[in-house]
Design a protein around this motif. Structure first.
Motif, PDB file in Angstrom:
ATOM      1  N   ARG A   1       0.855  -1.194   0.000  1.00 23.92           N
ATOM      2  CA  ARG A   1       0.000   0.000   0.000  1.00 23.92           C
ATOM      3  C   ARG A   1       0.886   1.238   0.000  1.00 23.92           C
ATOM      4  O   ARG A   1       1.676   1.446   0.919  1.00 23.92           O
ATOM      5  N   ARG A   2       0.753   2.054  -1.065  1.00 24.46           N
ATOM      6  CA  ARG A   2       1.595   3.249  -1.202  1.00 24.46           C
ATOM      7  C   ARG A   2       0.716   4.503  -1.234  1.00 24.46           C
ATOM      8  O   ARG A   2      -0.376   4.495  -1.796  1.00 24.46           O
ATOM      9  N   PRO A   3       1.241   5.588  -0.662  1.00 19.81           N
ATOM     10  CA  PRO A   3       0.465   6.837  -0.657  1.00 19.81           C
ATOM     11  C   PRO A   3       0.399   7.473  -2.054  1.00 19.81           C
ATOM     12  O   PRO A   3       1.342   7.372  -2.839  1.00 19.81           O
ATOM     13  N   ILE A   4      -0.745   8.093  -2.325  1.00 20.05           N
ATOM     14  CA  ILE A   4      -0.920   8.906  -3.541  1.00 20.05           C
ATOM     15  C   ILE A   4      -1.430  10.267  -3.070  1.00 20.05           C
ATOM     16  O   ILE A   4      -2.469  10.356  -2.415  1.00 20.05           O
ATOM     17  N   GLY A   5      -0.697  11.280  -3.406  1.00 21.60           N
ATOM     18  CA  GLY A   5      -1.127  12.617  -3.008  1.00 21.60           C
ATOM     19  C   GLY A   5      -1.136  12.784  -1.506  1.00 21.60           C
ATOM     20  O   GLY A   5      -0.373  12.153  -0.774  1.00 21.60           O
ATOM     21  N   VAL A   6      -2.049  13.619  -1.038  1.00 17.73           N
ATOM     22  CA  VAL A   6      -2.092  13.973   0.377  1.00 17.73           C
ATOM     23  C   VAL A   6      -2.805  12.905   1.210  1.00 17.73           C
ATOM     24  O   VAL A   6      -2.334  12.525   2.273  1.00 17.73           O
ATOM     25  N   ILE A   7      -3.949  12.402   0.743  1.00 23.82           N
ATOM     26  CA  ILE A   7      -4.709  11.466   1.570  1.00 23.82           C
ATOM     27  C   ILE A   7      -5.015  10.134   0.886  1.00 23.82           C
ATOM     28  O   ILE A   7      -5.578   9.248   1.491  1.00 23.82           O
TER      29      ILE A   7
END
Length: 95
Positions: A64-70
């Motif tokens: 699971r990787r972050p995209i953008g701010v949230i």
């Protein structure tokens, strides 16, 4: 009298083959050192240690990787697990 022990060691899933083999080697060294200590204290001495099998297995993994701010996305990656099997023979000391 001889004793034969089978030592099986496996790494945690690692991002590279090199990392998995490095962790496997460290764990194998520790396990064999501990085993030799136990047998030495029991009055036996190391006679031989022979590799029986070893492998590196690719394992699909979802990260699971972050995209953008949230936001987050699930990304398919490959991790590598190294394993080894060693046959260790001990023989009682002849004094």
């Amino acid at each position: 009298m001889s004793h034969v022990e089978t030592v099986y060691v496996v790494s945690d899933p690692q991002p590279t083959v090199e990392d998995s083999v490095r962790q496997l080697a460290q764990r194998l060294d520790k396990n064999l050192k501990d085993l030799v200590t136990v047998f030495h204290e029991a009055g036996d001495q190391l006679w031989t240690a022979e590799p029986a099998s070893h492998t590196v297995t690719p394992v699909p993994f979802t990260e699971r990787r972050p995209i953008g701010v949230i936001g987050h996305e699930n990304v398919q990656v490959t991790r590598y697990v190294a394993s080894a099997l060693v046959m260790v023979s001990f023989q009682r000391r002849i004094d």
